[in-house]
Write a protein that holds these residues in place. Structure first.
Motif, mmCIF file in Angstrom:
data_model
loop_
_atom_site.group_PDB
_atom_site.id
_atom_site.type_symbol
_atom_site.label_atom_id
_atom_site.label_comp_id
_atom_site.label_asym_id
_atom_site.label_seq_id
_atom_site.Cartn_x
_atom_site.Cartn_y
_atom_site.Cartn_z
ATOM 1 N N ASN A 112 -9.365 -78.621 56.031
ATOM 2 C CA ASN A 112 -9.891 -77.258 56.082
ATOM 3 C C ASN A 112 -10.573 -76.838 54.792
ATOM 4 O O ASN A 112 -11.614 -76.176 54.820
ATOM 5 C CB ASN A 112 -8.776 -76.265 56.430
ATOM 6 C CG ASN A 112 -8.336 -76.383 57.872
ATOM 7 O OD1 ASN A 112 -9.112 -76.808 58.719
ATOM 8 N ND2 ASN A 112 -7.099 -76.012 58.162
ATOM 9 N N ALA A 113 -9.994 -77.196 53.649
ATOM 10 C CA ALA A 113 -10.602 -76.822 52.373
ATOM 11 C C ALA A 113 -11.996 -77.432 52.243
ATOM 12 O O ALA A 113 -12.938 -76.776 51.773
ATOM 13 C CB ALA A 113 -9.709 -77.269 51.220
ATOM 14 N N GLU A 116 -14.495 -75.631 54.529
ATOM 15 C CA GLU A 116 -14.952 -74.366 53.937
ATOM 16 C C GLU A 116 -15.963 -74.629 52.827
ATOM 17 O O GLU A 116 -16.966 -73.911 52.700
ATOM 18 C CB GLU A 116 -13.761 -73.563 53.409
ATOM 19 C CG GLU A 116 -12.855 -73.013 54.497
ATOM 20 C CD GLU A 116 -13.622 -72.183 55.527
ATOM 21 O OE1 GLU A 116 -14.407 -71.299 55.111
ATOM 22 O OE2 GLU A 116 -13.465 -72.434 56.740
ATOM 23 N N TRP A 117 -15.704 -75.665 52.006
ATOM 24 C CA TRP A 117 -16.665 -76.053 50.974
ATOM 25 C C TRP A 117 -17.998 -76.418 51.616
ATOM 26 O O TRP A 117 -19.078 -76.012 51.137
ATOM 27 C CB TRP A 117 -16.128 -77.228 50.166
ATOM 28 C CG TRP A 117 -17.178 -77.836 49.282
ATOM 29 C CD1 TRP A 117 -17.535 -77.441 48.029
ATOM 30 C CD2 TRP A 117 -18.055 -78.935 49.613
ATOM 31 N NE1 TRP A 117 -18.571 -78.221 47.553
ATOM 32 C CE2 TRP A 117 -18.904 -79.133 48.504
ATOM 33 C CE3 TRP A 117 -18.197 -79.759 50.737
ATOM 34 C CZ2 TRP A 117 -19.881 -80.134 48.488
ATOM 35 C CZ3 TRP A 117 -19.175 -80.738 50.718
ATOM 36 C CH2 TRP A 117 -20.000 -80.923 49.609
ATOM 37 N N LYS A 119 -19.271 -75.477 54.524
ATOM 38 C CA LYS A 119 -19.963 -74.289 55.041
ATOM 39 C C LYS A 119 -20.677 -73.542 53.915
ATOM 40 O O LYS A 119 -21.830 -73.119 54.071
ATOM 41 C CB LYS A 119 -18.968 -73.373 55.749
ATOM 42 C CG LYS A 119 -18.429 -73.938 57.053
ATOM 43 C CD LYS A 119 -17.326 -73.049 57.621
ATOM 44 C CE LYS A 119 -16.696 -73.679 58.847
ATOM 45 N NZ LYS A 119 -15.549 -72.887 59.365
ATOM 46 N N ASP A 120 -20.013 -73.385 52.784
ATOM 47 C CA ASP A 120 -20.629 -72.709 51.639
ATOM 48 C C ASP A 120 -21.803 -73.528 51.097
ATOM 49 O O ASP A 120 -22.840 -72.969 50.712
ATOM 50 C CB ASP A 120 -19.602 -72.490 50.532
ATOM 51 C CG ASP A 120 -18.550 -71.447 50.889
ATOM 52 O OD1 ASP A 120 -18.782 -70.652 51.831
ATOM 53 O OD2 ASP A 120 -17.491 -71.441 50.229
ATOM 54 N N ALA A 154 -19.338 -76.975 62.088
ATOM 55 C CA ALA A 154 -19.736 -76.457 60.771
ATOM 56 C C ALA A 154 -21.199 -76.743 60.460
ATOM 57 O O ALA A 154 -21.831 -75.999 59.707
ATOM 58 C CB ALA A 154 -18.845 -77.054 59.682
#
Length: 199
Positions: A112-113, A116-117, A119-120, A154
């Motif tokens: 998950n981390a 999220e990275w 996506k950013d 994503a």
């Protein structure tokens, strides 16, 4: 991909020589399993051989790099080799190197981390910019990467033109949700000494 130091050292050096003298690539990406068991000696041999390249080299971890020695496999990789995941732009293409490994496991996961990275990271580039992703595990086997649908979700809406991987020790390709997924063969024990070039 899949050098498996120190067993694959001879073939690895032959490929490096050909790349340096014939192909002259702008850079090289190695998609994991640089070692057989993630030992300090195997990492050291990889770093020694890698110095022979005349172009920049980027490396993603593979299951052999974090699976065998201890539960600090990812920390050892980061300390000795480099970041687990990263991205960069080159000549109008966005290159994304992912970590699909799980400590002490054969199969992979994009956690998950990292999602999220990612996506950013993608939010910072134009939607039409070509993106090529690299990781050790392919999507060929449905359970070979858990969270694969989350990864594909994503990147929806972005111009992902390929996902390059290793792990299975042979060539092949599939299409997952419109993304071409290519898996490349191994260096260890591969007398053909094959590699893949992207132009």
């Amino acid at each position: 991909s899949d050098i498996h130091e120190v067993t694959g050292s001879s073939n690895f050096k032959s490929i490096i020589n050909e790349l340096n003298t014939t192909v002259n690539p702008d850079f090289t990406i190695i998609t994991g399993d640089i070692s057989d068991h993630g030992t300090p000696e195997q990492y050291a041999k990889y770093l020694e051989d890698k110095e022979l390249f005349t172009n920049p080299v980027y490396t993603t971890p593979g299951n052999h790099d974090v699976r065998w020695l201890n539960a600090n496999g990812k920390k050892d990789f980061t300390n000795k080799i480099g970041p687990l995941y990263q991205s960069f732009d080159y000549k109008g293409v966005h290159f994304v190197l992912l970590d699909s490994t799980v400590n002490l496991e054969l199969d992979g996961k994009i956690n998950n981390a990292q999602l999220e990275w990612l996506k950013d990271d993608l939010a910072a580039i134009p939607k039409d910019m070509p993106v090529i992703m690299f990781a050790h595990h392919p999507f060929k086997i449905n359970n070979n990467i858990t969270a694969r649908h989350e990864l594909l979700d994503a990147v929806k809406g972005y111009n992902v033109i390929a996902y390059m991987s290793g792990h299975v020790h042979y060539y092949g390709n599939v299409v997952e949700d419109g993304v071409p997924v290519n898996y490349i063969t191994y260096v260890k024990d591969n007398m053909e000494q094959d590699y893949v070039t992207i132009k």
